[in-house]
Design a protein around this motif. Sequence first.
Motif, short mmCIF file in Angstrom:
data_model
loop_
_atom_site.label_atom_id
_atom_site.label_comp_id
_atom_site.label_asym_id
_atom_site.label_seq_id
_atom_site.Cartn_x
_atom_site.Cartn_y
_atom_site.Cartn_z
N UNK A 131 0.81 -1.21 0.00
CA UNK A 131 0.00 0.00 0.00
C UNK A 131 0.84 1.25 0.00
N UNK A 132 1.91 1.27 0.82
CA UNK A 132 2.81 2.43 0.84
C UNK A 132 3.40 2.69 -0.54
N UNK A 133 3.81 1.62 -1.22
CA UNK A 133 4.52 1.74 -2.49
C UNK A 133 3.58 1.88 -3.69
N UNK A 134 2.28 1.80 -3.45
CA UNK A 134 1.32 1.92 -4.55
C UNK A 134 1.32 0.72 -5.48
N UNK A 135 1.66 -0.45 -4.93
CA UNK A 135 1.71 -1.68 -5.72
C UNK A 135 0.46 -2.51 -5.50
N UNK A 136 -0.04 -3.17 -6.54
CA UNK A 136 -1.25 -3.98 -6.39
C UNK A 136 -0.98 -5.25 -5.59
N UNK A 137 -2.00 -5.75 -4.93
CA UNK A 137 -1.92 -7.03 -4.23
C UNK A 137 -1.92 -8.16 -5.26
N UNK A 138 -0.94 -9.04 -5.22
CA UNK A 138 -0.89 -10.13 -6.21
C UNK A 138 -2.12 -11.03 -6.10
N UNK A 139 -2.67 -11.39 -7.22
CA UNK A 139 -3.80 -12.32 -7.23
C UNK A 139 -3.32 -13.71 -6.84
N UNK A 140 -4.22 -14.46 -6.25
CA UNK A 140 -3.90 -15.83 -5.85
C UNK A 140 -4.81 -16.77 -6.64
N UNK A 141 -4.55 -16.86 -7.93
CA UNK A 141 -5.39 -17.65 -8.82
C UNK A 141 -4.55 -18.70 -9.50
N UNK A 142 -4.97 -19.96 -9.41
CA UNK A 142 -4.28 -21.06 -10.10
C UNK A 142 -5.02 -21.35 -11.40
N UNK A 143 -4.38 -21.02 -12.50
CA UNK A 143 -5.00 -21.22 -13.81
C UNK A 143 -4.63 -22.59 -14.36
N UNK A 144 -5.37 -23.12 -15.33
CA UNK A 144 -5.00 -24.40 -15.93
C UNK A 144 -3.58 -24.41 -16.47
#
Length: 457
Positions: free
Chosen positions: A428-441
């Motif tokens: 949040x401080x650095x303005x970076x997005x939260x990485x998604x936790x999605x397992x794709x095929x």
Amino acid sequence: MTKRTLKLGLVPTGVGGPGHGNRWLDPQVPADASVDIDWYIDVVRQAEAAKFDFVFIVDSQFITPDSPPHYLNRLEPFTLLSALAVTTARIGLVGTATTSFNAPFNLARRFASLDLISHGRAGWNVVTSGDAGTAGNYGLDEHFDYDTRYGRAAEYLEVVRGLWRSYEDGALVRNRETGQFLDPAKLHALNHQGKYLSVTGPLNIQRSPQGEPVIFQAGDSEQGRDLGARTADAIFTHAARIEDAQAFYQDIARRAEGFGRNADEVLILPGVSIFVGDTDEQAREIEQEHNRRDNNFELSLAEFGRAFGWHDFRQYDLDAPFPAQALEHARRSFFTQASRITRLALDQGLTLRQTVEAASLTRKSPFVGSAETVANEIIRWFEGRALDGINLMLGHPDQFARFTREVVPILQARGVYRTDYEDSTLRGHLGLPKPENVRTPAESAPQDDGVRPALVA
């Protein structure tokens, strides 16, 4: 879009890191500062009061009698940062750890633990270990070569990120009414079999409020730049001139886009020394005086060999031409740095003495002057896309106090730096997005070579 704002990190090197072997003689610096947890807590709380984004703990695991004082006797990063996590509230906590001499599972678990303890403030400075002697501390005859170090590091990062995503969000149900603690369908083994690493998983710890630790990386070789552009959230570098910094910034942006990334999500944060005086002239005098007191030629000559695998240059005639053959000793060490030094010496026809002086004693910071001058120069570099923020090398206490007391308010008044924390996490401080936790095929299907990859960002 959120307005781009300057980022500030603090790099505390206690009794003196490279080039500052006599800093410990300053009575304002505790003679045991590098192992004094109360000293760390004090300076990091000062940084937090000034709304710094993070504290950045450098580390290495090999020393010689010629190593600078801070390297000879310092706290281990995870232990130190865990103590800081419970004695601070908002500032980010970044620790250095090597991919060459750590098992991915253990390292992933330690950083995930720090991230939970700090409620989402952890960051990992990824290094491959330039000190070739480190191999002997881990039962190896020699250090990995450059290509192996960086190939292993790239795979290592994928493995660690895959382990951090072992639990899907909501996997730990903790429903007392039904008696269900875990939804087993949301827990995933990694089963990674790669060129350098084999890791089964899953990791036995959940994600933090920021998802996973922020990845920092430092490396100026071609392999190092590619690794940073491909995997890092922020890059720690050095630059003496704005033109060099801008060229580095543009190069990383180009590489990041080539890897399919948003270049604005790869922050460039050079390490800098700052000297503040009542006038520009006085500040230069302070810089010269500190440099004179903190270092001397004998210390510089002893320390000079580190980039060359700790080759001892004291065996050569100081006033003879630089011994270019010494570069061979750097093959498994800090080869990029050693190559740059050798090239400088050969191009300019320098003696060994002149080379040591050029590399160690005559560097001047571009951020020196009155508070107004320093603030203006930082803003010039920031608006000129030479940096996204700075890692302030903590030197003498009085200078750090002047920076937070005099320069920070100007940066705030000019609208480039926060007046208060907007978030509770480092991302949040650095303005970076939260990485998604999605397992794709695609992440779970075997590739053509039959090797199952780890999860990627």
